[in-house]
Design a protein around this motif. Structure first.
Motif, PDB file in Angstrom:
ATOM      1  N   ASP A 137       0.933  -0.710  -0.069  1.00 10.45           N
ATOM      2  CA  ASP A 137      -0.334  -0.216   0.460  1.00 10.45           C
ATOM      3  C   ASP A 137       1.150   1.079   0.191  1.00 10.45           C
ATOM      4  N   ARG A 138       1.968   1.608   0.796  1.00 11.86           N
ATOM      5  CA  ARG A 138       3.161   2.672   0.844  1.00 11.86           C
ATOM      6  C   ARG A 138       4.356   2.330   1.196  1.00 11.86           C
ATOM      7  N   PHE A 139       5.403   2.731   0.757  1.00 17.74           N
ATOM      8  CA  PHE A 139       6.489   2.637   0.863  1.00 17.74           C
ATOM      9  C   PHE A 139       7.139   3.300   1.704  1.00 17.74           C
ATOM     10  N   HIS A 140       8.043   3.616   2.780  1.00 19.93           N
ATOM     11  CA  HIS A 140       9.244   4.418   3.557  1.00 19.93           C
ATOM     12  C   HIS A 140      10.186   4.077   3.025  1.00 19.93           C
ATOM     13  N   ASN A 141      11.119   4.948   2.426  1.00 21.43           N
ATOM     14  CA  ASN A 141      12.468   4.893   2.352  1.00 21.43           C
ATOM     15  C   ASN A 141      13.532   5.027   3.498  1.00 21.43           C
ATOM     16  N   VAL A 142      13.104   4.460   4.483  1.00 21.59           N
ATOM     17  CA  VAL A 142      13.943   5.610   5.361  1.00 21.59           C
ATOM     18  C   VAL A 142      14.807   3.914   6.199  1.00 21.59           C
ATOM     19  N   ASN A 143      15.640   4.053   7.340  1.00 22.71           N
ATOM     20  CA  ASN A 143      16.555   3.226   8.060  1.00 22.71           C
ATOM     21  C   ASN A 143      15.265   2.356   8.566  1.00 22.71           C
ATOM     22  N   LEU A 144      15.623   1.614   9.414  1.00 25.11           N
ATOM     23  CA  LEU A 144      14.289   0.910  10.112  1.00 25.11           C
ATOM     24  C   LEU A 144      13.921   1.557  11.591  1.00 25.11           C
ATOM     25  N   LEU A 145      15.392   1.602  11.981  1.00 26.30           N
ATOM     26  CA  LEU A 145      15.352   1.710  13.449  1.00 26.30           C
ATOM     27  C   LEU A 145      14.312   2.984  13.796  1.00 26.30           C
ATOM     28  N   ASP A 146      14.765   4.358  11.699  1.00 31.24           N
ATOM     29  CA  ASP A 146      13.742   5.067  11.853  1.00 31.24           C
ATOM     30  C   ASP A 146      12.718   5.184  11.928  1.00 31.24           C
ATOM     31  N   ALA A 147      12.257   4.303  11.296  1.00 27.78           N
ATOM     32  CA  ALA A 147      10.976   4.116  10.998  1.00 27.78           C
ATOM     33  C   ALA A 147      10.482   3.947  12.134  1.00 27.78           C
ATOM     34  N   LEU A 148      11.094   2.570  13.394  1.00 27.08           N
ATOM     35  CA  LEU A 148      10.054   2.176  14.044  1.00 27.08           C
ATOM     36  C   LEU A 148       9.935   3.510  14.960  1.00 27.08           C
ATOM     37  N   GLN A 149      11.250   4.467  15.149  1.00 27.42           N
ATOM     38  CA  GLN A 149      10.974   5.133  16.172  1.00 27.42           C
ATOM     39  C   GLN A 149       9.536   6.376  16.536  1.00 27.42           C
ATOM     40  N   ALA A 150       9.755   6.038  15.011  1.00 29.11           N
ATOM     41  CA  ALA A 150       8.441   6.879  14.369  1.00 29.11           C
ATOM     42  C   ALA A 150       7.029   7.158  14.114  1.00 29.11           C
ATOM     43  N   THR A 151       7.175   5.417  14.693  1.00 29.35           N
ATOM     44  CA  THR A 151       5.442   5.107  14.199  1.00 29.35           C
ATOM     45  C   THR A 151       5.009   4.739  15.797  1.00 29.35           C
ATOM     46  N   PRO A 152       3.385   5.882  15.569  1.00 36.11           N
ATOM     47  CA  PRO A 152       3.087   5.903  16.602  1.00 36.11           C
ATOM     48  C   PRO A 152       2.214   4.460  16.810  1.00 36.11           C
ATOM     49  N   ASP A 153       1.977   4.357  18.659  1.00 36.14           N
ATOM     50  CA  ASP A 153       1.474   2.974  19.388  1.00 36.14           C
ATOM     51  C   ASP A 153       0.254   2.257  18.423  1.00 36.14           C
ATOM     52  N   SER A 154       0.465   1.038  18.577  1.00 37.39           N
ATOM     53  CA  SER A 154      -0.576  -0.065  18.627  1.00 37.39           C
ATOM     54  C   SER A 154      -1.406  -0.071  17.230  1.00 37.39           C
ATOM     55  N   LEU A 155       0.041   0.357  15.871  1.00 34.36           N
ATOM     56  CA  LEU A 155      -0.632   0.382  14.648  1.00 34.36           C
ATOM     57  C   LEU A 155      -0.849  -0.888  13.483  1.00 34.36           C
ATOM     58  N   TYR A 156      -0.108  -2.362  14.039  1.00 34.47           N
ATOM     59  CA  TYR A 156      -0.091  -2.923  13.172  1.00 34.47           C
ATOM     60  C   TYR A 156      -0.291  -4.470  14.234  1.00 34.47           C
TER      61      TYR A 156
END
Length: 439
Positions: A320-339
């Motif tokens: 559905d979409r992509f994020h072209n970022v470091n996975l550590l940064d992606a995890l840190q920036a993601t809100p709680d309880s989403l997946y």
């Protein structure tokens, strides 16, 4: 454009102008100019080469190859036409014929350094450093003292396992060019690979002194000092996968028998038979997990450092979409309880310290969600995580990973030993982790 025309030749100036139009993407204007040039010189192989460039620029790979072959047929002993076909074949990952045509071009112009260097480029694309080294030595004899050629020779000595010779060559180049950071970096790596502790530390200190804030240089200094960096350098990982994006699936799945995305997808289907869930695919690569999973009743989101890998994944039409970022940064920036599910197939081999990644994954999972990932296995006599110098990948102890998962809040952690893929014909030992977040 050819071996005889001079820069003052009005026709070749016309051809250069068309080439520049193609490079700028002005394809309609280039096509018109090319048609007019063909009226002046029909059957000119130089026009076929321009037609090849235009077809490739417009995305017509098959047409580009057909035109390139017409150029060779029109001038079979013109090395430029032959090498252009070889380069095109290499860009299309047809390496066997690309190397054959490169050999032919070099044989037609054995004393042309440019022809040899084109051959070197093709050999590198085909992952054939032995052949590249042969052509580089011939180019070095024709153009003695060329820094680029000598540096490439040193790199290919390392690539072919001649590490001591590589270090000697790089040390000589460094002494002659002490401010050249690329040479110093390669010399540092070579010394580390040979376990020359004092030499590598000295070289690493010089490297960091050239650019104290450079993260890559500090990474290699840590290794030279016997320390284990927390994670790989993002730029290095990006460059690696950008280079192999187009041939990644064929090499990994067919060549190395890599099945981890399929294994994880099957586990997801067992846990969520209706596929009503949101999935975060860390290090999604070319989208192999999405291919194995298919369309889901929810969102499938990919994260990857390499935009070229993401482009390959997008072609499948399941993300559905992509994020072209470091996975550590992606995890840190993601809100709680989403997946409902977070996956990381063969990704943590580029991340050593998982003390932030695992707790963040737990945080952004919904209650009852699952973290599924794989790791290469460290041996009993190694540290909790170790960076192996021979392949520059991290291995982890299963007991350490289990402890991290428990400390992060997962209540059930299943770990299963498995073979991850082949390397030099031998299975790579690892394990799969499935961690459950309590309801």
């Amino acid at each position: 454009m050819n071996n005889t025309a001079t820069p003052t030749d009005p026709f070749i100036q016309r051809l250069f102008s068309i080439r520049d139009q193609i490079a700028r993407g002005e394809l309609p204007a280039a096509a018109q100019a090319l048609n007019e040039a063909q009226k002046v010189s029909p059957g000119d192989p130089r026009l076929f080469i321009l037609g090849t460039l235009m077809a490739e620029k417009s995305g017509n790979a098959k047409g580009a190859q057909e035109i390139a072959r017409r150029a060779v047929a029109a001038a079979p002993r013109w090395s430029v036409a032959v090498i252009e076909l070889a380069l095109l074949l290499a860009r299309q990952n047809q390496f066997k014929e690309a190397l054959e045509q490169a050999h032919r071009a070099v044989d037609l112009a054995p004393n042309d350094p440019n022809m040899l260097m084109h051959g070197v480029d093709i050999a590198h694309r085909a992952q054939h450093p032995e052949q590249a080294l042969q052509w580089l030595r011939r180019a070095d004899a024709l153009v003695p003292g060329n820094l680029r050629i000598q540096h490439l020779i040193a790199q290919d000595l390392a690539a072919t396992g001649q590490r001591a010779q590589a270090l000697d060559a790089l040390t000589a180049l460094h002494e002659a060019h002490p401010e050249n950071a690329d040479i110093l970096l390669d010399a540092t790596k070579a010394a580390i690979s040979l376990q020359k502790k004092r030499v590598s530390q000295t070289l690493a200190r010089r490297l960091v002194a050239l650019a104290p804030d450079n993260e890559e240089y500090k990474f290699w200094q840590q290794i030279a000092q016997g320390k284990t960096p927390a994670t790989q350098i993002a730029g290095d990982v990006t460059a690696l996968f950008d280079q192999f994006a187009e041939k990644f699936d064929q090499h990994l799945v067919r060549g190395l028998q890599y099945q981890m995305p399929r294994v994880i997808a099957e586990r997801i289907k067992v846990r969520y038979p209706g596929l009503k869930l949101n999935v975060l695919d860390l290090g999604c690569g070319t989208g192999l997990l999405g291919v194995c999973l298919g369309r889901i009743d929810g969102a499938l989101v990919g994260v990857d450092l390499s935009m070229k890998m993401i482009e390959q994944a997008a072609r499948h039409g399941v993300y559905d979409r992509f994020h072209n970022v470091n996975l550590l940064d992606a995890l840190q920036a993601t809100p709680d309880s989403l997946y409902e599910v977070i996956t990381a197939a063969d990704v943590f081999i580029y991340v050593g310290d998982l003390s932030q990644a695992i707790p963040n994954a737990c945080r952004i999972l919904v209650p009852g969600g699952r973290l599924m990932f794989s790791c290469e296995a460290a041996t009993d006599d190694e540290a909790d995580y170790v960076l192996h110098a021979d392949n520059m990948r991290y291995a982890h102890k299963a007991s350490h990973v289990q402890a991290l998962c428990k400390a992060a809040g997962f209540d059930d952690v299943l770990i299963e030993a498995t073979d991850l893929r082949l390397e030099k014909g031998q299975p790579v030992k690892g394990f799969i982790v499935e961690a459950h977040k309590p309801l």
